[in-house]
Structures are given as structure tokens and as C-alpha cells.
Design an enzyme around this catalytic site. Structure first.
Site, PDB file in Angstrom:
ATOM      1  N   LYS A  11       0.851  -1.196   0.000  1.00  0.00           N
ATOM      2  CA  LYS A  11       0.000   0.000   0.000  1.00  0.00           C
ATOM      3  C   LYS A  11       0.885   1.244   0.000  1.00  0.00           C
ATOM      4  CE  LYS A  11       0.899   1.230   4.486  1.00  0.00           C
ATOM      5  NZ  LYS A  11       1.601   2.469   4.912  1.00  0.00           N
ATOM      6  N   PRO A  94       9.569  -4.699   0.685  1.00  0.00           N
ATOM      7  CA  PRO A  94      10.673  -4.547   1.640  1.00  0.00           C
ATOM      8  C   PRO A  94      10.185  -4.306   3.059  1.00  0.00           C
ATOM      9  CG  PRO A  94      10.459  -2.590   0.268  1.00  0.00           C
ATOM     10  CD  PRO A  94       9.541  -3.615  -0.322  1.00  0.00           C
ATOM     11  N   GLY A 100       3.564  -1.469   4.209  1.00  0.00           N
ATOM     12  CA  GLY A 100       2.565  -2.330   4.838  1.00  0.00           C
ATOM     13  C   GLY A 100       2.699  -3.802   4.510  1.00  0.00           C
ATOM     14  N   GLY A 101       3.908  -4.274   4.207  1.00  0.00           N
ATOM     15  CA  GLY A 101       4.066  -5.662   3.798  1.00  0.00           C
ATOM     16  C   GLY A 101       3.612  -6.669   4.837  1.00  0.00           C
ATOM     17  N   ASP A 136      -2.767  -1.093  10.397  1.00  0.00           N
ATOM     18  CA  ASP A 136      -2.913  -1.117   8.945  1.00  0.00           C
ATOM     19  C   ASP A 136      -3.570  -2.387   8.424  1.00  0.00           C
ATOM     20  OD1 ASP A 136      -1.726   1.344   8.733  1.00  0.00           O
ATOM     21  OD2 ASP A 136       0.182   0.611   7.936  1.00  0.00           O
TER      22      ASP A 136
END
Length: 318
Positions: A11, A94, A100-101, A136
Site C-alpha cells: 500500500k 521490503p 505495509g508488507g 494497517d
């Protein structure tokens, strides 16, 4: 039973204003989330013994702290299912980049296992499970571009124009907690309305369209507002500040996503973002060959397309 190639998209925070702070220390925000086609990929295999495990290690993250494992266990506990799962994760987003991974991975676990285990929770029920995992996480379950308020959980769907992005990660990873605890963080930005933001989403014609090689580029799209976390990150992480300035000097004004370290520029056409990626990559390769120290190092430079909705949005019945 198995599920393979389940996407977890990154995101961007198109803007991020800190408008206050609650008594419990959580910050009150206003932001707009947009998904992009930079994705992690997850694979699932159902276990009959009820065990939740991961098949791939995440450097620096113990299994019990891994958001994918925690999300699966939260769904298992909430539904009482006796099924378990082995989870494999291919990381492309990353860590410490503000994209937001980890939150996206957790949301895709909730959505995928809800389907695979046939537990049948609604979107709202999954969002309620998502919030304790991180502020998130709910937006990825929500599944649409969203104007967010509160601590990020008060979401209103917004329709955004088609856009492409250049995403660049300087040679840095930024832990979110340290940024929000900084004494010099702005915490009193003025509230805006959804209408304020939507009125800003217009294309600005560029006089320099197509002049990438000369350092000029089609500015394309104006970014609304600002990211209130930028000044703190720039002070604490000079490599992020240096990268931002270096990109701006070459005609790529950027904004930081989330708490950083990733920076992004917005374009009206994917071809513009691809040209920007190619130009920066060429400069980096030339500097590497000549051992130049005059430009910042980047861990990631990638052209991305903005998504209209989360790719798993239709996996939830209601």
C-alpha cells in the site's frame, strides 16, 4: 487441501496527517490508502493436526511474532476450527519500508484461511480480528482504496483515478515505533474532509512531457497534503533525506509512504513510471561502474500500477 500464489499487495499512503493523540498513546491519523501491484506471495497447506507453522523463515522475526502465524492463530481461535496450516511466504515488499508488507501478509492469511478452512466469517468480522494485529491490517481486509481516520481503522471507500507510481527504497529500514514516539513529531495537523481530498485528484498537464533523458519528466499528478512523519524520518535517517533530495534534483519530487523508508512519485501513465525507473536504474549502474559516491544507494527502484481494489476482495462473501 492447498492454496498457492495468494497475493498480498503493498500500500501507499497518498498523504498522512497526524491530527491528535489519544490518552492511551495511540495517534489519530487521516490518510488515504492505495494498493499497488508490488506483492508478496503466500502458499497454504491445510494440516489436520491443528498446528499453525511457517515453512519459510523471516529474518529477524521469530515464528511466534510473525504476523502471518499470529493472524492464522487468531482466526483459528475465533472460529474454533480444529484445522491448522503450513504457511509459505515469498517476500517482495521490503521490510521497514512503510509499504505495509507485514500487515498485508496478515490480511491475506485471514482471507485465504477463512476460505480454505470454510470458516465463513464476514468482512467486518475479519476486520475485527485484523485490528489487534496492527492498525494497517484492517484496510487490506476492507479491500478498497480508503480514506482512513482514527488510528487507521475508520475506513471510507474512495474511488481514485488510474495512476502509476515509482517506488524507491533508500538503503535504510525504518521502525515505525521510533518515529511515532519522537518528541518533534507534528501531532496537531488540521482535519480535512474526504471532499477536500477528492477535489485534488486531477491531472496537471506537464510542459516537459517525455523529456526524461534531460532530467525533466512529466510531473503528471499533484500529491495532496503531506506526510507528517517525513521530517522525523529525514532527521533520524539522513540516507532517506539524501535520496529524496537526489530524486527531486533529477525532476522526481517524491513523498514518503507511511513511516518510511520508501519514497514514491505519482504518474498518470504506467509508461511514465517505467521510464522513470529506467532512468534512475541507468544512473545507478553508471555510478556503480565508476565507483561514484555522489548518489544514494537504493534497495528497490520499481514502477508500479495503482490497483482499483485488493485482488482478494471477492474472496469474502459479504
Amino acid at each position: 487441501m492447498t492454496l498457492y500464489d495468494v497475493p498480498a499487495p503493498a500500500k501507499l499512503n497518498l498523504f498522512l496527517h497526524v491530527v491528535g493523540r489519544r490518552a492511551d498513546g495511540y495517534h489519530l491519523l487521516q490518510t488515504v490508502f492505495r494498493f499497488i501491484d508490488l506483492c508478496d506471495t503466500l502458499h497454504f497447506e491445510v494440516r489436520a493436526d491443528g498446528v499453525i507453522s511457517r515453512a519459510t523463515d523471516l529474518p529477524g522475526v521469530p515464528e511466534d511474532e510473525d504476523l502471518t502465524v499470529r493472524a492464522a492463530r487468531a482466526l483459528q481461535k475465533a472460529t474454533g476450527t480444529r484445522q491448522g496450516a503450513q504457511i509459505s511466504l515469498e517476500k517482495r515488499i521490503p521490510q521497514g519500508g512503510g509499504l505495509g508488507g507485514g500487515s498485508s501478509d496478515a490480511a491475506s492469511v485471514l482471507i485465504a484461511l477463512n476460505k480454505l478452512w470454510n470458516t465463513g466469517l464476514t468482512r467486518r468480522e475479519l476486520m475485527a480480528l485484523a485490528l489487534p494485529l496492527g492498525a494497517d491490517v484492517p484496510v487490506f481486509v476492507f479491500g478498497q482504496s480508503a480514506f482512513a481516520q482514527g488510528i487507521g481503522e475508520d475506513l471510507t471507500a474512495v474511488t481514485l483515478p488510474e495512476r502509476a507510481y515509482l517506488v524507491a527504497q533508500p538503503d535504510a529500514s525504518v521502525p515505525t515505533v521510533g518515529i511515532f514516539s519522537a518528541p518533534d513529531l507534528t501531532r496537531n495537523s488540521s482535519y480535512i474532509t474526504i471532499a477536500d481530498f477528492l477535489a485534488s485528484q486531477t491531472f496537471l498537464p506537464s510542459e516537459s512531457s517525455g523529456k526524461f533523458a534531460s532530467g525533466e519528466f512529466a510531473k503528471g499528478c499533484a500529491l495532496y497534503g503531506r506526510n507528517d512523519l517525513e521530517p522525523v524520518v529525514y532527521r533520524l535517517y539522513p540516507e532517506v533525506l539524501g535520496a529524496s533530495r537526489w530524486l527531486a534534483e533529477r525532476g522526481f519530487p517524491v513523498r514518503m509512504s507511511g513511516s518510511g523508508a520508501c519514497l514514491f512519485a505519482e504518474f498518470s501513465e504506467t509508461s511514465q513510471a517505467v521510464l522513470a525507473e529506467q532512468e534512475i536504474t541507468a544512473i545507478m549502474r553508471g555510478a556503480d561502474k565508476t565507483f561514484s559516491q555522489t548518489h544514494p544507494r537504493f534497495r528497490l527502484v520499481q514502477a508500479c500500477t495503482g490497483l482499483a481494489e485488493h485482488p482478494l476482495r471477492n474472496w469474502i462473501a459479504r
